[in-house]
Design an enzyme around this catalytic site. Structure first.
Site, mmCIF file in Angstrom:
data_model
loop_
_atom_site.group_PDB
_atom_site.id
_atom_site.type_symbol
_atom_site.label_atom_id
_atom_site.label_comp_id
_atom_site.label_asym_id
_atom_site.label_seq_id
_atom_site.Cartn_x
_atom_site.Cartn_y
_atom_site.Cartn_z
ATOM 1 C CG HIS A 188 -2.133 0.868 0.982
ATOM 2 N ND1 HIS A 188 -2.836 2.117 1.632
ATOM 3 C CD2 HIS A 188 -3.628 0.216 0.321
ATOM 4 C CE1 HIS A 188 -3.637 2.070 1.246
ATOM 5 N NE2 HIS A 188 -4.061 1.143 0.137
ATOM 6 C CG HIS A 288 -6.472 -0.733 -7.347
ATOM 7 N ND1 HIS A 288 -6.442 0.337 -7.410
ATOM 8 C CD2 HIS A 288 -6.331 -0.503 -6.453
ATOM 9 C CE1 HIS A 288 -7.172 1.272 -6.232
ATOM 10 N NE2 HIS A 288 -6.512 -0.226 -5.371
#
Length: 385
Positions: A188, A288
């Site tokens: 992340h 994504h």
């Protein structure tokens, strides 16, 4: 008069953190898009409104010329806001074209190369205490693959204890499910370069499916060293917005899986080009998608048409979606029904999702002001979320 001449552009800012776009033609054909940057919905909405002057009166079928005009027609190009606004517009135009011709978008991209798409969902991961319970729940829903955050808040150089804690999550999952469950780990962008190798050392024995965004994309030069060191496949790309952003990492050979976002990276037109570039470098595609149903439908249309697509993220049940989940604005949620870990080929015209506009209008009254959490280290300094 052109029956697909664009007449109206409408936006709906709805919870949990989404922005939907509806483009309508003079004939009444409409298409849906999802142009949003999480935490910057109003900014993207302003950009869509600004770009609409180039849309009204144009043929909705002129997708490529509109894309090129919106991208190249401004002196300053790229970036998350412009490319996300352009993405939603592009999605809506493909939706219109598919509906007007009576075929799903993947047929317009050359036809399907697969009959179903493997899916994964998110199970958290900030705390080892909940990963087993959440993974069991997802397996019961039919998933064969999950993704979790590798870390919570992480300092530039952090403790050995924190490194060991990161491995605990995936260790628990491996002990419980063996190799029956595919597990992606999302760094992340929370991890700085100095901590990536120690984390890889701890994680490698548990064979993750991939490490996502091991460093922030502005530090992609560090991937040269990380890629050479890691036995785990490297994935990145959610904060990369065009083929020009992906060009360098593909050329340097420092990525195994690219993850462009259909609501951020210029929409279906641009992600199709990015996927083709990646194929030429023998790199896999896994779009994504932590967003809503239009973004997911757009990603699936790409997945069905691209040979190097390997797995697709879904936001169903993600913690952001409290009160309003992926299927809640859909009239045909069955198209996303999971079958043994896969979503079957979408066959409805356009993007394949029917949006309940009355629910959107009600939810728009609620709206949202979602923003990223601000995290701090123990000493009070800012740390990446």
């Amino acid at each position: 008069m052109d029956a697909v001449q664009i007449e109206k552009v409408e936006l709906f800012k709805v919870p949990p953190r989404w922005l939907f776009l509806k483009i309508t033609t003079k004939e009444g054909i409409f298409g849906w898009g999802e142009p949003v940057v999480e935490g910057r919905a109003d900014t993207v909405a302003a950009c869509v409104n600004e770009l609409s002057q180039y849309l009204i009166g144009r043929s909705a079928h002129a997708i490529e010329d509109i894309w090129q005009s919106l991208y190249r027609g401004g002196f300053y190009r790229g970036g998350p806001i412009l490319m996300s606004a352009l993405a939603g517009i592009d999605q809506a135009l493909w939706d219109i074209k598919g509906k007007s011709l009576g075929v799903p978008v993947h047929e317009l991209l050359g036809g399907a190369v697969r009959q179903k798409m493997k899916m994964y969902c998110w199970i958290g991961g900030d705390s080892p205490e909940v990963v087993i319970e959440q993974a069991q729940s997802k397996l019961k829903e039919g998933y064969k693959a999950v993704k979790l955050n590798a870390t919570g808040a992480f300092e530039w150089i952090d403790s050995n204890k924190k490194i060991k804690d990161v491995a605990k999550n995936i260790q628990l999952l491996r002990e419980e499910f063996g190799d029956e469950l595919d597990i992606g780990l999302d760094f992340h962008g929370r991890v700085h370069k100095g901590m990536v190798k120690p984390l890889i050392d701890e994680l490698a024995p548990f064979r993750p499916m991939f490490i996502e965004e091991p460093v922030l994309t502005e530090n992609n030069d560090a991937l040269d060293h990380i890629y050479a060191y890691s036995p785990i496949p490297i994935a990145t790309g959610e904060r990369m917005y065009s083929r020009w952003d992906f060009k360098e990492v593909l050329h340097r050979g420092v990525v195994d899986i690219i993850q462009p976002d259909l609501s951020h990276a210029g929409g279906i037109s641009e992600v199709r080009r990015i996927a083709a570039m990646a194929e030429a470098y023998d790199v896999a595609l896994a779009p994504h998608c932590p967003l809503g149903p239009i973004s997911l439908a757009s990603a699936l249309q790409i997945d069905f048409a691209c040979i190097n697509a390997v797995i697709q993220e879904s936001s169903l049940g993600i913690h952001y979606n409290q009160g309003y989940d992926l299927l809640d604005y859909m009239e045909n949620p069955e198209v996303f029904a999971l079958e043994d870990g896969y979503i079957p080929l979408l066959k409805e015209p356009g993007l394949g999702v029917c949006i309940d506009e009355e629910k959107l209008k009600e939810a728009q009254k609620v709206g949202h002001q979602w923003s990223n959490p601000i995290w701090r280290n123990q000493d009070g300094s800012f740390t990446e979320w």
